[in-house]
Design a protein around this motif. Structure first.
Motif, short mmCIF file in Angstrom:
data_model
loop_
_atom_site.label_atom_id
_atom_site.label_comp_id
_atom_site.label_asym_id
_atom_site.label_seq_id
_atom_site.Cartn_x
_atom_site.Cartn_y
_atom_site.Cartn_z
N SER A 4 46.11 29.14 22.66
CA SER A 4 46.17 30.60 22.56
C SER A 4 47.44 31.00 21.82
CB SER A 4 46.18 31.23 23.95
OG SER A 4 47.48 31.15 24.50
N ALA A 5 47.53 32.27 21.55
CA ALA A 5 48.71 32.76 20.83
C ALA A 5 49.81 33.17 21.79
CB ALA A 5 48.31 33.94 19.96
N SER A 6 49.62 32.91 23.10
CA SER A 6 50.59 33.39 24.07
C SER A 6 51.93 32.68 23.90
CB SER A 6 50.07 33.14 25.49
OG SER A 6 51.09 33.41 26.43
N SER A 7 52.96 33.45 23.60
CA SER A 7 54.29 32.85 23.42
C SER A 7 54.96 32.60 24.76
CB SER A 7 55.16 33.77 22.56
OG SER A 7 55.28 35.03 23.21
N THR A 8 54.41 33.14 25.83
CA THR A 8 55.00 32.95 27.16
C THR A 8 54.14 32.05 28.03
OG1 THR A 8 53.95 35.01 27.82
CG2 THR A 8 56.27 35.13 27.18
N GLY A 9 53.27 31.24 27.41
CA GLY A 9 52.44 30.31 28.16
C GLY A 9 51.52 31.07 29.10
N ALA A 10 51.28 30.45 30.27
CA ALA A 10 50.36 31.04 31.23
C ALA A 10 50.83 32.42 31.70
CB ALA A 10 50.21 30.10 32.43
N ALA A 11 52.14 32.66 31.62
CA ALA A 11 52.66 33.93 32.10
C ALA A 11 52.10 35.10 31.30
CB ALA A 11 54.19 33.93 32.01
N GLY A 12 51.64 34.84 30.08
CA GLY A 12 51.12 35.92 29.27
C GLY A 12 49.61 36.13 29.42
N LEU A 13 48.98 35.36 30.30
CA LEU A 13 47.53 35.39 30.37
C LEU A 13 47.00 36.00 31.67
CD1 LEU A 13 46.72 31.90 28.81
CD2 LEU A 13 46.82 34.12 27.69
N GLY A 14 47.82 36.79 32.33
CA GLY A 14 47.42 37.37 33.61
C GLY A 14 46.13 38.17 33.54
N ASP A 15 45.84 38.77 32.40
CA ASP A 15 44.65 39.61 32.29
C ASP A 15 43.35 38.82 32.43
OD1 ASP A 15 46.14 41.84 31.98
OD2 ASP A 15 46.03 41.89 29.78
N LEU A 16 43.42 37.51 32.20
CA LEU A 16 42.21 36.70 32.30
C LEU A 16 41.80 36.44 33.75
CD1 LEU A 16 42.81 33.95 29.58
CD2 LEU A 16 41.41 36.02 29.42
N LEU A 17 42.72 36.68 34.67
CA LEU A 17 42.47 36.29 36.06
C LEU A 17 41.59 37.32 36.78
CD1 LEU A 17 46.06 35.03 36.94
CD2 LEU A 17 44.03 33.64 36.51
N PRO A 18 40.73 36.84 37.68
CA PRO A 18 39.87 37.77 38.41
C PRO A 18 40.65 38.60 39.42
CG PRO A 18 39.53 35.51 39.19
CD PRO A 18 40.47 35.42 38.02
N ASP A 19 40.09 39.73 39.81
CA ASP A 19 40.72 40.64 40.78
C ASP A 19 40.79 39.96 42.16
OD1 ASP A 19 41.55 42.67 42.38
OD2 ASP A 19 39.73 43.89 42.15
N PRO A 20 41.99 39.79 42.71
CA PRO A 20 42.07 39.09 44.01
C PRO A 20 41.39 39.87 45.13
CG PRO A 20 44.22 40.04 43.43
CD PRO A 20 43.32 40.23 42.24
N ALA A 21 41.39 41.19 45.03
CA ALA A 21 40.77 41.99 46.10
C ALA A 21 39.26 41.75 46.16
CB ALA A 21 41.07 43.47 45.88
N GLY A 22 38.70 41.26 45.05
CA GLY A 22 37.27 41.00 45.02
C GLY A 22 36.91 39.56 45.37
N SER A 23 37.90 38.77 45.80
CA SER A 23 37.65 37.36 46.06
C SER A 23 36.68 37.17 47.22
CB SER A 23 38.96 36.64 46.39
OG SER A 23 38.69 35.30 46.75
N ALA A 24 35.70 36.29 47.02
CA ALA A 24 34.76 35.96 48.09
C ALA A 24 35.32 34.91 49.03
CB ALA A 24 33.46 35.46 47.47
N HIS A 25 36.53 34.39 48.74
CA HIS A 25 37.08 33.29 49.53
C HIS A 25 38.37 33.67 50.24
CE1 HIS A 25 34.63 31.62 46.22
NE2 HIS A 25 34.10 30.97 47.23
N LEU A 26 38.63 34.96 50.32
CA LEU A 26 39.85 35.46 50.95
C LEU A 26 39.51 35.87 52.37
CD1 LEU A 26 42.82 36.55 50.67
CD2 LEU A 26 41.77 38.73 49.99
N ARG A 27 40.16 35.22 53.35
CA ARG A 27 39.83 35.51 54.74
C ARG A 27 40.50 36.79 55.21
NH1 ARG A 27 38.49 32.14 59.31
NH2 ARG A 27 39.34 32.99 61.24
N THR A 28 41.78 36.97 54.85
CA THR A 28 42.55 38.10 55.37
C THR A 28 43.13 38.90 54.22
OG1 THR A 28 43.08 36.80 57.33
CG2 THR A 28 44.43 38.76 56.93
N ARG A 29 42.60 40.09 54.01
CA ARG A 29 42.99 40.92 52.88
C ARG A 29 44.48 41.25 52.89
NH1 ARG A 29 39.97 44.03 49.26
NH2 ARG A 29 38.26 42.81 50.09
N ALA A 30 45.08 41.36 54.07
CA ALA A 30 46.49 41.76 54.17
C ALA A 30 47.41 40.76 53.47
CB ALA A 30 46.90 41.89 55.64
#
Ligand SMILES: [Zn+2]
Length: 537
Positions: free
Chosen positions: A383-409
């Motif tokens: 990728s063209a990201s000059s900051t490595g994975a740190a620049g790719l946060g937009d690709l990650l799914p919404d954590p609040a929508g995770s089907a594998h999260l037991r405790t939202r807090a």
């Protein structure tokens, strides 16, 4: 959307000092690997660090001395000083032996660990393979420190990057990762009173994938530090194409993982053990019991003295540079830190297989991925990201929508939230790689991180730590259900492990060794903190 915080927090204590040069920048003149007067300065540092007022924070100071042409491990604290030889032979040089036990099965059964967490004195603790692991840390020609400081298990140092739960120590609990073997070619033994080492994991994965014993070598042809766990592997007729899956739950606490699995709270792990075995003593991490050091040891079968990744942060005298391999901006560059003799398990497996359109090997969410035909970090490299994975946060799914999260807090903890996103993306990659058994890789490696977030946030056995194990187990169960649907569960060999254990800090045990070092007037760098490099003035 997580900011930079969680990315830089990931995996262990990375102290970001504003005065320290960033990776790639130059610091001062290049020093000789070992200056002639290093012994005198090191002795002054050891004396300062082993003074009784620092006993609450300095568990041990360790180093090597060259005797008769050999590097011999040493350890000291306020109680005494000892010379350590491989195999557990100790010469006490002064006072009492500060490392009286190297028992890798210490604090078992698990109730013993729960009853006496965080030993206050080293003489009540255990340090498996002390000489072997110390020798390896000090075997790199230009990156090894002059001495290393082991924090006491209870040391609480939030100002220097410490968390409620910590790891990095030479001691048995922070060094104990789980080890579960399951499925095809694995003996069904259930829970076994035994232990292994993390350097054994890569050779075992390679063996299960069909790499012959004579090919388990580094690039120079030398045997690896680890060995395949052949006593748990079944010899037999080949009935199906070999498929091996290695799973890492970062910082997954061995004792609590097995306890929860036995109690029926981790049904995915339980399914694995029912079709194979788990070692109650787990697998002993390399020292320091830090993330990138041990990811690299697992995936190369080598200790840090041979693979060159001495910590999440270390200093290289050859270049005069501070190296930070465990950072979102640098994970995709992991191959740059590997020493020339290294071969990854992906390279070992690929060597025996024809290259084609189908990936032979796959590496999901793992920095140490050199050679893998499919690799998450390759997406970042291309990728063209000059900051490595740190620049790719937009690709990650919404954590609040995770089907594998037991405790939202838990999403209020930004690191936990980020790990939830990364691990959901990891599961997605696993399901894609395994869409069709005919095209699934021979070796698939799947790293998960939420278990590290849960244990850093609350320490072992805390609600958030246990929920992190349950979340990881939910993802594992989803994947195992998928294998069941494909009808290939019995054809696949699975290995579950971690890179280190955890112990809980005690908010009453505070303090820093830095003032004592500063008072000596000796030029030094302290990376980690804990890896101390003595510098020319
Ligand atoms: Zn870790």
């Amino acid at each position: 959307m997580p900011g930079v915080g969680p990315w830089t927090l990931l995996w262990g204590r990375t102290r970001e000092c504003p005065d320290c040069p960033r990776p790639g920048s130059r610091v001062g003149p290049v020093s000789a690997p070992t200056a002639p007067d290093v012994t005198a300065r090191r002795n002054a540092v050891i004396e300062a660090l082993t003074a009784p007022p620092l006993a609450d924070v300095v568990d041990l100071v360790v180093w090597v001395e060259h005797l008769d042409g050999r590097a011999v491990a040493h350890a000291a604290n306020h109680l005494g000083r000892v010379r350590l030889h491989p195999g557990g032979v100790h010469d006490v040089l002064d006072g009492v032996d500060p490392v009286p036990s190297e028992d890798p099965m210490a604090f078992l059964p698990y109730a013993r660990e729960v009853d006496s967490p965080g030993p206050r004195r080293s003489v009540d603790n255990a340090y498996p393979y002390a000489a072997e692991r110390i020798q390896s840390l000090f075997a790199d020609p230009t990156r090894s420190p002059d001495l290393a400081i082991v924090h006491t298990p209870r040391h609480w140092f939030p100002d220097e990057g410490g968390h409620v739960g910590e790891h990095g120590s030479l001691d048995v609990i922070q060094s104990r990762a789980p080890l579960v073997l399951s499925g095809a070619r694995i003996a069904q033994r259930g829970l076994v009173d035994a232990h292994a080492r993390l350097v054994d994991v890569g050779p075992t994965l390679a063996t299960l994938a069909g790499v012959p014993e004579e090919a388990l070598r580094d690039a120079d042809g030398a045997p690896l530090d680890g060995a395949p766990l052949t006593s748990y592997l079944l010899e037999g007729e080949e009935t199906a194409r070999r498929r091996v899956i290695g799973i890492l739950w970062d910082g997954g606490h061995c004792g609590d993982l097995l306890h929860l699995a036995e109690a029926g709270e981790l049904p995915g792990v339980r399914r694995l053990i029912d079709r194979g075995l788990a070692l109650r003593g787990g697998a002993v991490a390399e020292f320091p019991s830090i993330t990138l050091t041990n990811h690299t040891s697992i995936l190369t079968g080598l200790g840090p003295g041979r693979h060159g990744v001495l910590g999440n942060v270390f200093y290289d005298r050859a270049t005069g540079r501070r190296v930070v391999p465990n950072d979102a901006s640098t994970w995709h560059r992991s191959a740059e830190w590997l020493r020339p003799g290294v071969r990854t398990v992906f390279e070992m497996v690929n060597d025996g297989l024809p290259q084609g359109a189908v990936p032979r090997t796959a590496s999901v969410d793992e920095p140490v991925d050199r050679g893998a035909d499919y690799a998450t970090m390759a997406l970042i490299r291309s990728s063209a990201s000059s900051t490595g994975a740190a620049g790719l946060g937009d690709l990650l799914p919404d954590p609040a929508g995770s089907a594998h999260l037991r405790t939202r807090a838990h999403l209020q903890d930004s690191y936990y939230a980020w790990c939830t996103q990364v691990d959901d993306l990891g599961l997605q990659q696993m399901l894609q790689l395994w869409q069709d058994p005919a095209t699934a890789p021979t070796l698939t490696w799947w790293a998960n991180v939420v278990t590290d977030a849960g244990h850093h946030a609350g320490g072992p056995r805390s609600d958030i730590a246990r929920d992190s194990l349950r979340d990881a187990d939910a993802r594992l169960s989803t994947f195992l259900d998928h294998l069941d649907r494909l009808g290939v569960t019995d054809e696949v060999s699975i290995m579950l492990t971690a890179d280190h254990g955890f112990e809980g800090a005690d908010s009453a045990v505070t303090g820093s060794w830095r003032p004592a070092l500063d008072a000596l007037g000796i030029a030094y760098r302290d990376e980690g903190p804990g890896l101390v490099y003595l510098l020319e003035d």
